[in-house]
Design an enzyme around this catalytic site. Sequence first.
Site, PDB file in Angstrom:
ATOM      1  N   GLN A   1       0.836  -1.201   0.000  1.00 55.77           N
ATOM      2  CA  GLN A   1       0.000   0.000   0.000  1.00 55.77           C
ATOM      3  C   GLN A   1       0.870   1.249   0.000  1.00 55.77           C
ATOM      4  O   GLN A   1       1.905   1.311   0.663  1.00 55.77           O
ATOM      5  CB  GLN A   1      -0.923  -0.006   1.218  1.00 55.77           C
ATOM      6  CG  GLN A   1      -1.957   1.096   1.211  1.00 55.77           C
ATOM      7  CD  GLN A   1      -1.613   2.198   2.189  1.00 55.77           C
ATOM      8  OE1 GLN A   1      -0.921   1.989   3.174  1.00 55.77           O
ATOM      9  NE2 GLN A   1      -2.095   3.393   1.908  1.00 55.77           N
TER      10      GLN A   1
ATOM     11  N   THR B   1      -3.751   4.384  -1.831  1.00 56.15           N
ATOM     12  CA  THR B   1      -4.874   4.851  -1.015  1.00 56.15           C
ATOM     13  C   THR B   1      -5.080   6.343  -1.230  1.00 56.15           C
ATOM     14  O   THR B   1      -4.155   7.131  -1.059  1.00 56.15           O
ATOM     15  CB  THR B   1      -4.624   4.550   0.470  1.00 56.15           C
ATOM     16  OG1 THR B   1      -4.603   3.128   0.649  1.00 56.15           O
ATOM     17  CG2 THR B   1      -5.713   5.142   1.346  1.00 56.15           C
TER      18      THR B   1
ATOM     19  N   TYR C   1       1.051   5.532   0.262  1.00 56.20           N
ATOM     20  CA  TYR C   1       0.607   6.908   0.428  1.00 56.20           C
ATOM     21  C   TYR C   1       1.589   7.762  -0.371  1.00 56.20           C
ATOM     22  O   TYR C   1       2.748   7.896   0.020  1.00 56.20           O
ATOM     23  CB  TYR C   1       0.627   7.337   1.900  1.00 56.20           C
ATOM     24  CG  TYR C   1      -0.432   6.697   2.758  1.00 56.20           C
ATOM     25  CD1 TYR C   1      -1.785   6.966   2.546  1.00 56.20           C
ATOM     26  CD2 TYR C   1      -0.091   5.831   3.787  1.00 56.20           C
ATOM     27  CE1 TYR C   1      -2.759   6.385   3.339  1.00 56.20           C
ATOM     28  CE2 TYR C   1      -1.064   5.248   4.585  1.00 56.20           C
ATOM     29  CZ  TYR C   1      -2.393   5.530   4.359  1.00 56.20           C
ATOM     30  OH  TYR C   1      -3.357   4.947   5.148  1.00 56.20           O
TER      31      TYR C   1
ATOM     32  N   HIS D   1     -12.418   3.920   4.464  1.00 57.65           N
ATOM     33  CA  HIS D   1     -11.222   3.840   5.306  1.00 57.65           C
ATOM     34  C   HIS D   1     -11.577   3.373   6.723  1.00 57.65           C
ATOM     35  O   HIS D   1     -10.963   3.792   7.705  1.00 57.65           O
ATOM     36  CB  HIS D   1     -10.490   5.185   5.359  1.00 57.65           C
ATOM     37  CG  HIS D   1      -9.002   5.038   5.515  1.00 57.65           C
ATOM     38  ND1 HIS D   1      -8.127   5.185   4.471  1.00 57.65           N
ATOM     39  CD2 HIS D   1      -8.229   4.739   6.585  1.00 57.65           C
ATOM     40  CE1 HIS D   1      -6.889   5.004   4.888  1.00 57.65           C
ATOM     41  NE2 HIS D   1      -6.930   4.725   6.176  1.00 57.65           N
TER      42      HIS D   1
END
Length: 416
Positions: free
Chosen positions: A157, A185, A159, A305
């Site tokens: 994942q 995300t 960011y 989320h």
Amino acid sequence: MAAAPGTEVLGAAPAQGVHADGEGFPSGPERRAVSIADLREMARRRLPRVIYGVLEGASEDERALALNYERLRAWSLVPRRLRDVSTRSQATTVFGRRWASCFGIAPTGTIGPLRRDIEFHLARAARAGGIPLGVSGASAHTHEAIAAHAPGQVWSQLYAARDPALTRDLVARAAAFGAAALVWTVDLGIAAKNDRLARSGFGVPPKLRWADKLEALTHPAWMLEYLRGGMARLDHWARYAEPGADPYAVHRLYLAQRNAAQTWRELETLRGLWAGPLVVKGVLHHEDAVRAAELGADAVVVSNHGGYGLDRAPAAIDMLPGVVAAAGHKTVVMYEGGILRGSDIVLARCLGAKFCFVGRATLYGAAAGGAAGALRAIDILKDEIDRTIGHLGCPDANDLDAQYVRAPDIPRPPGD
């Protein structure tokens, strides 16, 4: 004591397609858990009140979190009768790989305080359970180290950082260790307001009340682990900090790199950087799902989320059908949010999600009992999926569709 006629004892023998325990993990009371709720209670008892709040809390009034649970319960499943369900399967193929079930472990960040090396425990459980493991961009350990415990099963994942060079390096690292997918995300570009943690003083650095410090002493097993390991450092970001940076400095760097200026251009950039499956996580509006698909996303995850972002967001399950209708023929639609039962996963599949991710469910297990606890959570969900599709008269989870669903508060006329 023998089981009553027509019943089965959970754990006495694995249901068809369900993983049988026996991976050699040290196990304890978690093996007696019958439901995710049991693991949740075990985690609550083991963790100090403040640390349990890290696991259980969400934004502001925690409305979006509560709504996820409430709306999942509002939908009904309609069984079909006189179908042969003597053989059942929940195995699912995603991005060319066949997994043991139709769900994986969601990426969840800042979970280091729950248990020492908790991400390694989750990875070992995912490997034993034959499901993918999403690893957060805010992981305590590096993705490379976590992937060593579940080779080929990690979905990394991301960011995207303020500094494009850091984003490029994070993507390159994912490719280098062989991440099975990159999960970008997009629903937490700014920090959420977590009232529960703010009141407790849990922050960077923490400023806990004396009452909470004393309460933590009543949880000796957790306290001993903490004293051995100290604060988790977000090792995945440590290489970007100054040499010798302490855990708080690394965490502040991570927070400073939060990027509120992201636009669709970032998706185009990531598509150019990453050759493997690219997943956009945090979509609720159907037009955003269509745009993501048009720009090259191989999948979108319908999610709010877990209630950690906008507290007035709708329940993710209520937005799923619209996203599937608009974008399901263009990209793979996945689901995350509020899953505590295997029947929740079955419902999402009926509404068009090709795959699901669970967050808190496996965290309860890992917090309660490490790898054995996380694997128990996986096995509970697999068993419930198996039983649910059997009751529905649908022997293969891949054949689930809207015929098995009754929408909440919308009666259907006979023959509809």
